[in-house]
Enzyme design. Structure first.
Site, mmCIF file in Angstrom:
data_model
loop_
_atom_site.group_PDB
_atom_site.id
_atom_site.type_symbol
_atom_site.label_atom_id
_atom_site.label_comp_id
_atom_site.label_asym_id
_atom_site.label_seq_id
_atom_site.Cartn_x
_atom_site.Cartn_y
_atom_site.Cartn_z
ATOM 1 N N CYS A 123 3.303 -25.086 101.532
ATOM 2 C CA CYS A 123 4.432 -25.990 101.733
ATOM 3 C C CYS A 123 4.074 -26.964 102.845
ATOM 4 C CB CYS A 123 5.681 -25.197 102.117
ATOM 5 S SG CYS A 123 7.135 -26.239 102.339
ATOM 6 N N LEU A 124 4.372 -28.223 102.620
ATOM 7 C CA LEU A 124 4.013 -29.240 103.623
ATOM 8 C C LEU A 124 4.820 -29.052 104.905
ATOM 9 C CD1 LEU A 124 3.640 -32.250 101.197
ATOM 10 C CD2 LEU A 124 1.829 -30.884 102.238
ATOM 11 N N GLU A 143 10.541 -27.171 94.753
ATOM 12 C CA GLU A 143 11.232 -28.363 95.282
ATOM 13 C C GLU A 143 12.746 -28.221 95.202
ATOM 14 O OE1 GLU A 143 7.501 -29.579 96.049
ATOM 15 O OE2 GLU A 143 9.425 -30.108 96.944
ATOM 16 N N HIS A 175 14.072 -26.361 98.013
ATOM 17 C CA HIS A 175 14.216 -27.170 99.229
ATOM 18 C C HIS A 175 15.599 -27.831 99.287
ATOM 19 C CE1 HIS A 175 10.468 -27.139 101.494
ATOM 20 N NE2 HIS A 175 9.754 -27.385 100.425
HETATM 21 O O1 K2U Z 1 7.331 -28.911 98.805
HETATM 22 C C1 K2U Z 1 6.232 -29.003 99.326
HETATM 23 O O2 K2U Z 1 5.997 -28.649 100.482
HETATM 24 C C2 K2U Z 1 5.111 -29.560 98.514
HETATM 25 C C3 K2U Z 1 4.208 -28.497 98.024
HETATM 26 C C4 K2U Z 1 4.633 -28.257 96.606
HETATM 27 C C5 K2U Z 1 4.077 -27.050 95.943
HETATM 28 C C6 K2U Z 1 3.963 -25.844 96.606
HETATM 29 C C7 K2U Z 1 3.470 -24.745 95.930
HETATM 30 C C8 K2U Z 1 3.107 -24.828 94.592
HETATM 31 C C9 K2U Z 1 3.238 -26.037 93.945
HETATM 32 C C10 K2U Z 1 3.728 -27.136 94.619
HETATM 33 C C11 K2U Z 1 2.839 -29.062 98.333
HETATM 34 O O3 K2U Z 1 2.341 -29.733 97.254
HETATM 35 S S1 K2U Z 1 1.763 -27.859 98.994
HETATM 36 C C12 K2U Z 1 0.185 -28.298 98.563
HETATM 37 C C13 K2U Z 1 -0.234 -27.758 97.235
HETATM 38 C C14 K2U Z 1 -1.018 -28.533 96.445
HETATM 39 C C15 K2U Z 1 -1.452 -28.034 95.227
HETATM 40 C C16 K2U Z 1 -1.069 -26.775 94.785
HETATM 41 C C17 K2U Z 1 -0.262 -26.006 95.581
HETATM 42 C C18 K2U Z 1 0.170 -26.487 96.827
HETATM 43 ZN ZN ZN Z 2 7.698 -27.032 100.316
#
Ligand code: K2U
Ligand code: ZN
Length: 175
Positions: A96-97, A139, A142
């Site tokens: 998660c960012l 998402e 969130h």
């Molecule tokens: O919401 C966020 O923080 C964005 C995440 C989204 C995500 C988390 C877990 C699995 C899929 C999407 C960011 O993209 S975290 C970076 C990332 C990149 C590729 C795959 C998994 C996570």
């Molecule tokens: Zn996240």
């Protein structure tokens, strides 16, 4: 249409725990502008999804792009909602960012049926699984103030939050 990046809020920022409010008809211009800035922020992170609360906005708006690098497929979802979820579950490592550097296996329904509106007001509905299914659930979580660590055991969650706090303290100290 400024697509200036936005700062991404980090845990334990309380704004990440708020329930976002539905986008109303009148929000259209600000939503168009915000979604462009969210996509720029997401690509720069880099990430494959981003929810408005992560950039300090209380709107039910998410952007994502699970397409291949060389063929981006940006999606803007207004007021997304999960209509149904499969009984079958699937486990996938998530990050998660807003919790940089923390990764853990998360169990979620394998398939979800999601409905949302596009920027053009068009209604959409789709069944999603795999990376798109996980990203949509991550998402939409969130938008309800839920973070992926909330799906872990209390022990794992506390270990991860303590580790993150230590790393962020070290980071600010070094800066
Ligand atoms: O919401 C966020 O923080 C964005 C995440 C989204 C995500 C988390 C877990 C699995 C899929 C999407 C960011 O993209 S975290 C970076 C990332 C990149 C590729 C795959 C998994 C996570
Ligand atoms: Zn996240």
């Amino acid at each position: 249409m400024s697509d200036e990046k936005l700062p991404i809020l980090l845990v334990p920022d309380a704004r990440l725990r708020l329930k976002a409010r539905a986008v109303e008809a009148g929000d259209d211009d600000s939503v168009r502008d915000l979604s462009a800035r969210m996509l720029a922020t997401m690509y720069a992170a880099p990430g494959i999804g981003l929810a408005a609360p992560q950039v300090g906005s209380g709107l039910r708006l998410i952007v994502l792009d699970v397409g291949p690098k060389d063929a981006p497929e940006p999606m803007v979802l207004v007021n997304p909602e999960i209509l149904a979820a499969s009984r079958e579950m699937a486990i996938r490592e998530e990050g998660c960012l807003s919790l940089p550097g923390q990764y853990a296996d998360v169990e979620r329904p394998e398939r979800v049926k999601v409905r949302w509106r596009g920027l053009d007001g068009m209604r959409h509905e789709t069944e999603a699984e795999g990376l798109l299914g996980v990203c949509l659930q991550h998402e939409i979580d969130h938008l309800n103030g839920v973070l992926f660590v909330d799906h872990l055991s209390p022990l794992k969650r506390n270990m991860m939050l303590r580790k993150l706090a230590k790393e962020l303290k070290a980071r600010t100290f070094d800066e």
